[in-house]
Design an enzyme around this catalytic site. Structure first.
Site, mmCIF file in Angstrom:
data_model
loop_
_atom_site.group_PDB
_atom_site.id
_atom_site.type_symbol
_atom_site.label_atom_id
_atom_site.label_comp_id
_atom_site.label_asym_id
_atom_site.label_seq_id
_atom_site.Cartn_x
_atom_site.Cartn_y
_atom_site.Cartn_z
ATOM 1 N N HIS A 101 28.713 15.074 44.190
ATOM 2 C CA HIS A 101 27.773 14.947 43.083
ATOM 3 C C HIS A 101 28.332 15.698 41.894
ATOM 4 O O HIS A 101 28.953 16.744 42.063
ATOM 5 C CB HIS A 101 26.406 15.525 43.470
ATOM 6 C CG HIS A 101 25.323 15.094 42.556
ATOM 7 N ND1 HIS A 101 25.055 15.731 41.372
ATOM 8 C CD2 HIS A 101 24.461 14.051 42.642
ATOM 9 C CE1 HIS A 101 24.069 15.110 40.762
ATOM 10 N NE2 HIS A 101 23.686 14.094 41.508
ATOM 11 N N ASP A 115 21.648 9.614 48.061
ATOM 12 C CA ASP A 115 21.830 8.226 48.486
ATOM 13 C C ASP A 115 22.413 8.087 49.879
ATOM 14 O O ASP A 115 22.492 6.986 50.410
ATOM 15 C CB ASP A 115 22.723 7.485 47.484
ATOM 16 C CG ASP A 115 21.964 7.239 46.210
ATOM 17 O OD1 ASP A 115 20.755 6.975 46.316
ATOM 18 O OD2 ASP A 115 22.557 7.323 45.129
HETATM 19 N N1 ACO Z 1 34.963 10.974 48.890
HETATM 20 C C1 ACO Z 1 36.210 11.512 48.858
HETATM 21 N N2 ACO Z 1 36.638 12.345 47.874
HETATM 22 C C2 ACO Z 1 35.783 12.637 46.879
HETATM 23 C C3 ACO Z 1 34.485 12.109 46.840
HETATM 24 C C4 ACO Z 1 34.077 11.254 47.898
HETATM 25 N N3 ACO Z 1 32.846 10.723 47.909
HETATM 26 N N4 ACO Z 1 33.838 12.548 45.733
HETATM 27 C C5 ACO Z 1 34.716 13.333 45.086
HETATM 28 N N5 ACO Z 1 35.892 13.388 45.775
HETATM 29 C C6 ACO Z 1 37.087 14.204 45.430
HETATM 30 C C7 ACO Z 1 37.849 13.567 44.275
HETATM 31 O O1 ACO Z 1 38.839 12.685 44.751
HETATM 32 C C8 ACO Z 1 38.408 14.795 43.607
HETATM 33 O O2 ACO Z 1 39.505 15.249 44.377
HETATM 34 P P1 ACO Z 1 40.752 15.984 43.653
HETATM 35 O O3 ACO Z 1 40.179 17.237 43.056
HETATM 36 O O4 ACO Z 1 41.730 16.216 44.751
HETATM 37 O O5 ACO Z 1 41.255 15.016 42.614
HETATM 38 C C9 ACO Z 1 37.298 15.831 43.742
HETATM 39 O O6 ACO Z 1 36.595 15.449 44.937
HETATM 40 C C10 ACO Z 1 36.344 15.884 42.556
HETATM 41 O O7 ACO Z 1 35.825 14.574 42.349
HETATM 42 P P2 ACO Z 1 35.407 13.945 40.943
HETATM 43 O O8 ACO Z 1 35.370 12.467 41.035
HETATM 44 O O9 ACO Z 1 36.253 14.558 39.870
HETATM 45 O O10 ACO Z 1 33.946 14.519 40.776
HETATM 46 P P3 ACO Z 1 32.891 14.008 39.744
HETATM 47 O O11 ACO Z 1 31.923 15.115 39.542
HETATM 48 O O12 ACO Z 1 33.542 13.424 38.547
HETATM 49 O O13 ACO Z 1 32.188 12.769 40.509
HETATM 50 C C11 ACO Z 1 30.812 11.502 41.952
HETATM 51 C C12 ACO Z 1 30.998 12.837 41.193
HETATM 52 C C13 ACO Z 1 31.027 10.324 40.995
HETATM 53 C C14 ACO Z 1 29.386 11.435 42.470
HETATM 54 C C15 ACO Z 1 31.832 11.444 43.121
HETATM 55 O O14 ACO Z 1 31.633 12.536 43.990
HETATM 56 C C16 ACO Z 1 31.766 10.124 43.895
HETATM 57 O O15 ACO Z 1 32.407 9.148 43.509
HETATM 58 N N6 ACO Z 1 30.960 10.077 45.007
HETATM 59 C C17 ACO Z 1 30.767 8.838 45.737
HETATM 60 C C18 ACO Z 1 29.758 7.961 45.012
HETATM 61 C C19 ACO Z 1 28.353 8.462 45.127
HETATM 62 O O16 ACO Z 1 27.880 8.829 46.211
HETATM 63 N N7 ACO Z 1 27.613 8.436 44.002
HETATM 64 C C20 ACO Z 1 26.196 8.835 43.967
HETATM 65 C C21 ACO Z 1 25.995 10.043 43.111
HETATM 66 S S1 ACO Z 1 24.321 10.574 43.228
HETATM 67 C C22 ACO Z 1 23.471 9.583 42.196
HETATM 68 O O17 ACO Z 1 23.942 9.026 41.265
HETATM 69 C C23 ACO Z 1 22.052 9.436 42.488
#
Ligand code: ACO
Length: 427
Positions: free
Chosen positions: A306, A363
């Protein structure tokens, strides 16, 4: 005397006020930065940028706290119903019984849409995604209700709120009815707000809709948990569209589109699709954990991580408990719940996820409950939108009442410098 922050640039020191919120959050007020220095801040994804001061929702992602208007989400989910929470978010205080009854009765006056909207719904292919259809229909409401809301009139603002609270569930339900070739239905105004949402979606012609109180309770809780989440992608979209003085319905339509994305509200659908495909692939969760950590593999563990929560999402805790209860109550044994629990257990013990503070979000479990309630997968994000509606309205209302300026970020240009035009025959 409040604090200041000093920026030193090219030997010149400039002081900026530090703003403190009621929960002691701090922000450097850089409104005067460009005028005094000629430079701007650069923050793609707005990870460090506050777009407004807001009195609606407080969340602390480190401590896993979420409160609407000061009330703990745990208390609201347990003790209030969705319509009370909607009133609280929009108007700032929990309603008295009389205020709540009036609110509900005023919404009941709007449990209809122009019959011509049916022609618009009919013009969509049955295969269209319900979120695309819902966004278009919400925008179409503007054409059928063209009068501009006078933000200086409390009555006008109130009427706009009850109007959309009444009509939006009808549009949402009709996206499903179109998909399933079912006759459009106006529900039953004698029912509670959440009961009527189910009735609008599932009532059969010539039959009274049978209410299952357990299903209603579970849905009520889910809608409360989704009702607001401060300046997330869809809410910021609603505020920024509204800041141009586009109307409420147009702003909400943009919010629906923003919510649709799989990185935002679309994650609940993506989670179930992911769990289903893991099940069909033999249920080897370790294999998918490995894929999620592999930087060469685009696979992400949907429902994990998140932008703001770097600790357990408090909504996920409530939902996880609710998923167990609802499935037991309804006598459902869903194999994807076992897969979800196995993934969660492995992720919480895995270095990759621990280091990056990736926890299950709201979610991860909501789709399992929606499925148990008989709601089709492609409607999951629509259910989220139904829950988020009061939050979007509250944020739009706050932004308009504060007369915030038009949202217009700046940029750093990194393209070509000025160059000579080359005519077509010479290229
Ligand atoms: N699975 C695997 N790796 C992940 C995940 C995941 N679900 N989420 C983040 N990471 C990793 C990224 O690859 C990144 O790794 P790195 O530092 O080695 O490059 C690190 O964790 C940080 O991730 P970001 O994408 O930079 O984090 P950000 O805050 O931008 O994104 C987000 C948050 C979009 C929710 C992300 O965690 C994601 O894509 N999750 C899956 C989708 C999801 O569940 N969305 C619902 C959000 S809740 C809502 O909207 C109600």
């Amino acid at each position: 005397m409040s604090d200041t922050a000093t920026l030193e640039y090219k030997g010149k020191k400039i002081e900026f006020p530090v703003i403190e919120g009621t929960e002691n959050e701090l922000a450097i007020d850089i409104k005067a930065l460009r005028a005094s220095t000629g430079i701007i801040t650069l923050d793609p994804g707005y990870k460090n940028t506050g777009s407004c001061e807001s009195a609606i929702t407080y969340l602390d992602g480190e401590k896993g706290i979420l409160r609407y208007r000061g009330y703990k989400i745990e208390d609201l989910a347990e003790k209030a119903d969705f319509l009370e929470v909607a009133y609280l978010l929009i108007f700032g205080e929990l309603p008295t019984k009389a205020q709540l009854d009036k609110f509900h009765n005023d919404i009941r006056e709007h449990l209809e849409v122009d019959e011509d909207i049916k022609k618009i719904v009919d013009s969509f292919p049955r295969t269209a995604h319900p979120m695309g259809v819902l966004s278009s229909l919400t925008s179409a409401l503007t054409a059928f209700n063209p009068s501009v809301v006078n933000i200086n009139s409390e009555e006008d603002m109130y009427n706009a709120v009850v109007k959309i609270m009444g009509k939006f569930p009808i549009l949402a339900a009709w996206t499903l009815r179109r998909r399933n070739s079912k006759p459009y239905d106006y529900g039953d105004s004698e029912l509670g707000y959440v009961e009527n949402i189910l009735c609008l979606m599932f009532k059969k012609p010539n039959e009274k809709y049978k209410i299952n109180p357990k299903v209603v309770d579970a849905l009520d809780k889910l809608l409360i948990l989704h009702a607001d989440h401060e300046q997330n992608c869809s809410t910021s979209t609603v505020r920024i569209v509204g800041s141009s003085h586009a109307g409420l319905f147009a702003s909400l339509s943009a919010g629906v589109s923003a919510l649709w994305g799989p990185l935002h509200g679309g994650a609940n659908q993506a989670v179930i699709e992911m769990l289903e495909s893991i099940r069909q692939d033999g249920g080897d969760t370790a294999k998918y954990m490995k894929k999620a950590k592999d930087k060469e593999d685009p696979f992400r563990l949907m429902g994990f991580g998140h932008r703001v929560y770097k600790n357990f999402d408090p909504r996920a805790k409530i939902i996880k408990k609710s998923a167990d209860e609802v499935l037991a109550d309804l006598g459902i044994n869903d194999p994807v719940l076992t897969i979800a629990k196995s993934l969660e257990k492995q992720a919480l013990e895995d270095d990759y996820f621990v280091k990056r503070k990736l926890y299950p979000n709201v979610d991860f479990y909501s789709g399992i409950i929606y499925r148990a309630l008989g709601i089709p997968t492609e409607m999951f994000t629509v259910m989220f939108a139904l829950g988020r509606l009061p939050g979007w309205i509250a944020q739009w209302r706050e932004m308009r009442l504060k007369q915030e300026p038009i949202g217009r970020p700046r940029q750093i240009y990194v393209g070509e410098n000025q160059r000579e035009f080359v005519s077509l025959d010479k290229r």
